[in-house]
Design a protein around this motif. Structure first.
Motif, PDB file in Angstrom:
ATOM      1  N   SER A   9      88.378  38.773  26.481  1.00 52.32           N
ATOM      2  CA  SER A   9      88.092  39.463  25.223  1.00 52.32           C
ATOM      3  C   SER A   9      88.350  38.553  24.034  1.00 52.32           C
ATOM      4  O   SER A   9      87.551  38.490  23.083  1.00 52.32           O
ATOM      5  N   THR A  33      91.873  41.941  14.130  1.00 51.49           N
ATOM      6  CA  THR A  33      90.887  41.856  15.211  1.00 51.49           C
ATOM      7  C   THR A  33      89.846  42.971  15.111  1.00 51.49           C
ATOM      8  O   THR A  33      88.676  42.766  15.437  1.00 51.49           O
ATOM      9  N   ARG A  57      85.585  35.929  23.715  1.00 53.98           N
ATOM     10  CA  ARG A  57      84.342  36.467  23.165  1.00 53.98           C
ATOM     11  C   ARG A  57      84.431  36.618  21.650  1.00 53.98           C
ATOM     12  O   ARG A  57      83.500  36.261  20.927  1.00 53.98           O
ATOM     13  N   LEU A  58      85.549  37.141  21.170  1.00 53.14           N
ATOM     14  CA  LEU A  58      85.696  37.279  19.726  1.00 53.14           C
ATOM     15  C   LEU A  58      85.807  35.911  19.058  1.00 53.14           C
ATOM     16  O   LEU A  58      85.271  35.692  17.962  1.00 53.14           O
ATOM     17  N   ARG A 110      85.852  42.140  14.899  1.00 56.20           N
ATOM     18  CA  ARG A 110      84.878  42.682  15.852  1.00 56.20           C
ATOM     19  C   ARG A 110      83.827  43.532  15.151  1.00 56.20           C
ATOM     20  O   ARG A 110      82.627  43.419  15.436  1.00 56.20           O
ATOM     21  N   THR A 111      84.260  44.373  14.216  1.00 52.46           N
ATOM     22  CA  THR A 111      83.332  45.282  13.537  1.00 52.46           C
ATOM     23  C   THR A 111      82.294  44.527  12.724  1.00 52.46           C
ATOM     24  O   THR A 111      81.102  44.871  12.742  1.00 52.46           O
ATOM     25  N   ILE A 132      83.801  44.480  22.638  1.00 51.65           N
ATOM     26  CA  ILE A 132      84.967  43.634  22.935  1.00 51.65           C
ATOM     27  C   ILE A 132      86.224  44.500  22.903  1.00 51.65           C
ATOM     28  O   ILE A 132      86.492  45.203  21.931  1.00 51.65           O
ATOM     29  N   ALA A 165      80.874  41.042  15.359  1.00 49.26           N
ATOM     30  CA  ALA A 165      80.319  41.315  16.694  1.00 49.26           C
ATOM     31  C   ALA A 165      80.090  42.813  16.880  1.00 49.26           C
ATOM     32  O   ALA A 165      80.622  43.428  17.806  1.00 49.26           O
ATOM     33  N   LEU A 212      89.933  45.509  22.363  1.00 51.79           N
ATOM     34  CA  LEU A 212      90.990  45.071  21.462  1.00 51.79           C
ATOM     35  C   LEU A 212      92.378  45.471  21.938  1.00 51.79           C
ATOM     36  O   LEU A 212      93.371  44.845  21.543  1.00 51.79           O
ATOM     37  N   SER A 259      79.494  44.998  20.300  1.00 49.49           N
ATOM     38  CA  SER A 259      79.797  44.095  21.415  1.00 49.49           C
ATOM     39  C   SER A 259      80.670  44.737  22.477  1.00 49.49           C
ATOM     40  O   SER A 259      80.686  44.290  23.633  1.00 49.49           O
TER      41      SER A 259
END
Length: 454
Positions: free
Chosen positions: A203, A176, A206-207, A180-181, A189, A184, A191, A187
């Motif tokens: 969360s 994750t 969104r991811l 995200r990195t 978000i 997104a 984790l 963002s």
């Protein structure tokens, strides 16, 4: 003479009449199968099945993860066809529901031992006790084997989380974090450290949306493959789909994407939130982790390189972005909770057999490498054997494969020797137990687990 001889004849006739009128002597009572259900002191329920002709071995089955809010019945076998075959062979079966759903290793171990005590009290003492379980139940089984060896004679972990809770949640974070990195950035978000289930769900959603958008582009697909490699997700992980060729990187990435979407939808966020509440904080971290080195050890390294090249994207640049991204730290108390309740040490005292499918995305076969390392470091290598079935999916074993594995453990317990545990021997044993279902044991050696914990 006539009168003298007539008396015995009359007496004999009367005796014969009495015998004819008397009820026939009752035949010896035949044993009957027993099915028992009840509630343990913790509130967990138990279920026991004992066949009419019990062979003296009881099988203590530990079931897998059940999310909060879902049904929680007691079960004593992984599926009904396997259960019927085991009862036909004379095994007695017992299992509990666990007092709570979720990451319930803390509750599961004492509940399973209490269910075993109940079996002894209601059915009788077993000549032999084998513990077995699937998925999270494989971790429960391994915990019983390591910490309560006097209660069992041997154990079988099927698709088990034998790498333990710390390694499991660290590996989930790796995937994750990379998603995200790279998909997104900026963002925010969350984790870990979720406020509640709704926060975790939001969360994850969104991811997941970022992943859907990325999957429509070549650079996005390459980055998703990189995240999949950090979690050791295989390129074939659903038995309902065709097996891609080793160099069919596009099809393998599509399968990895589907598996990662499932990971993000539930385990990586909602299930993590439940586990964090139990542990009292964030139990995983990636401080000091070298993702470049981790990727280089991955079986998917060539695939990732190929997809990056096809997308015209620099793999080195993305790895530098990962290296520079602020990391996630853990709460020491939460890590200690996982170590105390769900981190195998490798200190086996009774024989254990581990079986995994080669195409498991939820609990990759590489977890077996982590447990093998722990057992070797503990000096208990002779007590462990591992085998693999050639199939995709999590815990997708046939009844034949499961009975063959149980017979292998029982052989080791009975003789003190593992004997022949080659794929050919295991398949022969499986086919003998159930010719009607597949026997797919195969030569296989998983790569290193991305981030083991000891």
């Amino acid at each position: 003479m006539t009168r003298a001889t007539g008396r015995p004849v009359t007496a004999l006739a009367a005796l014969l009449l009495l015998l004819a009128a008397a009820p026939a002597p009752a035949s010896a009572a035949q044993p009957a199968p027993r099915h028992l259900e009840g509630t343990l002191p913790s509130g967990a329920t138990y279920v026991i099945d004992a066949p009419a002709r019990w062979n003296g071995t009881v099988l203590l089955f530990s079931h897998g993860y059940r999310p909060e809010g879902t049904p929680n019945p007691a079960v004593n076998a992984p599926d009904e066809p396997t259960k019927r075959l085991l009862l036909k062979e004379g095994y007695a079966l017992v299992g509990s529901s666990y007092a709570k759903n979720g990451w319930a290793v803390e509750q599961a171990v004492p509940d399973q031992l209490a269910a075993l005590d109940t079996f002894t009290g209601k059915v009788g003492a077993a000549r032999r006790t084998l513990a077995w379980g699937q998925s999270l139940g494989g971790l429960v089984t391994t915990t019983i084997a390591e910490r309560h060896p006097r209660r069992i004679d041997g154990s079988l972990s099927l698709c088990g989380l034998v790498h333990g809770g710390v390694a499991n949640w660290n590996s989930t974070l790796d995937a994750t974090f990379a998603l995200r990195t790279l998909l997104a950035p900026g963002s925010g978000i969350r984790l870990t450290g979720f406020k509640d289930t709704a926060d975790a769900t939001a969360s994850g959603n969104r991811l997941g949306a970022a992943m859907e958008a990325a999957q429509r582009t070549a650079p996005g697909r390459a980055r998703i493959a990189l995240a999949a490699a950090l979690h050791a997700i295989p390129g074939w992980n659903d038995p309902a789909t065709p097996r891609p060729a080793p160099d069919d990187h596009a099809s393998r990435q599509a399968n990895q994407y589907t598996a990662l979407r499932g990971l993000v939808a539930r385990p990586g966020f909602v299930w993590r939130a439940e586990a964090e509440r139990r542990a009292g904080g964030t139990m995983s971290w990636n401080t000091g982790v070298d993702y470049t080195a981790m990727l280089a050890r991955s079986a998917a390294y060539r695939q990732v390189k190929s997809l990056y090249k096809s997308a015209g994207l620099s793999l080195g640049a993305d790895l530098r972005v990962l290296a520079g991204e602020p990391r996630v730290g853990a709460d020491p108390g939460a890590v200690r909770y996982m170590v105390d309740h769900a981190a195998p040490s490798g200190l086996l005292r009774k024989p254990q057999f581990d079986v995994h499918t080669t195409g498991d995305a939820l609990v990759p076969a590489e977890v077996e490498s982590a447990y093998r390392r722990a057992v070797n470091r503990a000096g208990r290598a002779p007590l462990l054997r591992q085998a693999y079935t050639d199939n995709a999916g999590h815990c997708t074993f046939s009844p034949a494969e499961q009975l063959g594995a149980l017979h292998t453990v029982e052989h080791r317990v009975a003789t003190g020797s593992w004997g022949d545990t080659s794929p050919a021997a295991l398949n022969s044993r499986a086919r003998d137990a159930d010719p009607a279902t597949p026997a797919r044991y195969t030569p296989y050696r998983p790569g290193p687990y991305p981030r083991p914990f000891s």
